[in-house]
Motif scaffolding. Structure first.
Motif, mmCIF file in Angstrom:
data_model
loop_
_atom_site.group_PDB
_atom_site.id
_atom_site.type_symbol
_atom_site.label_atom_id
_atom_site.label_comp_id
_atom_site.label_asym_id
_atom_site.label_seq_id
_atom_site.Cartn_x
_atom_site.Cartn_y
_atom_site.Cartn_z
ATOM 1 N N THR A 185 0.811 -1.220 0.000
ATOM 2 C CA THR A 185 0.000 0.000 0.000
ATOM 3 C C THR A 185 0.849 1.277 0.000
ATOM 4 O O THR A 185 1.184 1.801 -1.050
ATOM 5 N N ILE A 186 1.197 1.773 1.179
ATOM 6 C CA ILE A 186 1.778 3.121 1.249
ATOM 7 C C ILE A 186 3.293 3.180 1.032
ATOM 8 O O ILE A 186 3.814 4.209 0.606
ATOM 9 N N CYS A 187 4.017 2.096 1.309
ATOM 10 C CA CYS A 187 5.489 2.150 1.218
ATOM 11 C C CYS A 187 6.005 2.503 -0.171
ATOM 12 O O CYS A 187 6.924 3.326 -0.296
ATOM 13 N N PRO A 188 5.461 1.898 -1.241
ATOM 14 C CA PRO A 188 5.951 2.281 -2.580
ATOM 15 C C PRO A 188 5.783 3.776 -2.849
ATOM 16 O O PRO A 188 6.658 4.403 -3.450
ATOM 17 N N ARG A 189 4.680 4.338 -2.384
ATOM 18 C CA ARG A 189 4.439 5.759 -2.596
ATOM 19 C C ARG A 189 5.415 6.602 -1.769
ATOM 20 O O ARG A 189 5.948 7.609 -2.253
ATOM 21 N N MET A 190 5.642 6.175 -0.538
ATOM 22 C CA MET A 190 6.588 6.893 0.317
ATOM 23 C C MET A 190 7.986 6.893 -0.287
ATOM 24 O O MET A 190 8.666 7.923 -0.331
#
Length: 251
Positions: free
Chosen positions: A105-110
């Motif tokens: 979920t959020i890690c790739p975006r971070m």
């Protein structure tokens, strides 16, 4: 004999008198108006320059004692098998995140946002990133090395760190107050904050203030500059993080 001795004393007294008349006023004048004043002026100017160099970013205070919050001591292994500690970041401005490589979920975006920040400051040798995995049992050195390659992480001061799980979770939840936990009920098996912490060259956590004059403490790391706002209408903070990194680099 007595007469000669008296003349000697008179001669010595005369020399002392002449010395006093000629040189003492100059010494007094120099002390009061010249050298010491200059030294004090130079010292004052250095202090003024240092004060002017300090940015407007605030220090984050510990709630228990009011002292400025420092990065806690840590020691983990990076993607190249090297032991990395908080001391390796001394003299550098850096961003901290907690993530895991299989995060869906959020890690790739971070990390895409962090790569963009990395590229913005690619010419600065005193900028870095510390990424702590919250799934160290899976995220070994080799896994982290492959992850770094996939995301084109090239900054030599960007360390993907793995090690003792308990130590990592303590660092996240007690050291930085950045939430991280295992949760088998959610996708990926872990949950964590999508926030970044910004650290100055002396190891202090820094941030800007919000519209009400309170420290924002952390920077939202999920939404990109291109997206502008997230699903809740929150404005992205990558752009202000870049601004504040630059401020700390100039301190």
């Amino acid at each position: 004999m007595m007469k000669k001795t008296n003349y000697s004393y008179i001669g010595i007294a005369f020399i002392i008198l002449v010395f006093g008349i000629l040189f003492v006023p100059k010494i007094v004048d120099r002390i009061s108006n010249n050298d010491i004043t200059r030294k004090e002026s130079r010292s004052d100017q250095k202090l003024k320059n240092k004060a002017l160099k300090q940015s407007d970013l605030v220090f984050i205070e510990n709630t228990n004692n009011g002292e400025n919050r420092r990065v806690p001591a840590f020691s983990f292994v990076n993607q190249y098998g090297k032991q990395v500690t908080n001391k390796d970041y001394e003299g550098k401005v850096y961003v901290i995140e907690f993530f895991f490589t299989t995060c869906p979920t959020i890690c790739p975006r971070m990390n895409n946002n962090l790569v963009q920040i990395q590229n913005t400051f690619e010419d600065f040798e005193d900028f870095g990133v510390a990424s702590f995995t919250i799934n160290p049992e899976y995220d070994t050195q080799e896994v982290l090395k492959n992850y770094a390659s996939t995301y084109d992480i090239t900054n030599p001061n960007w360390h993907l760190l793995t090690g003792d799980k308990a130590a990592i979770y303590k660092l996240a939840n007690e050291g930085f107050y950045i939430y991280a936990a295992e949760n088998s009920a959610i996708e990926g098996g872990f949950e964590h904050s999508g926030n970044f912490a910004l650290i100055d060259k002396n190891g202090f956590i820094r941030s800007r203030k919000d519209a009400f004059g309170n420290p924002i403490i952390y920077y939202r790391g999920i939404t990109s500059e291109e997206e502008g706002t997230d699903d809740n209408g929150e404005v992205e903070q990558i752009s202000i993080l870049k601004e504040d990194i630059k401020k700390l680099l100039n301190e």
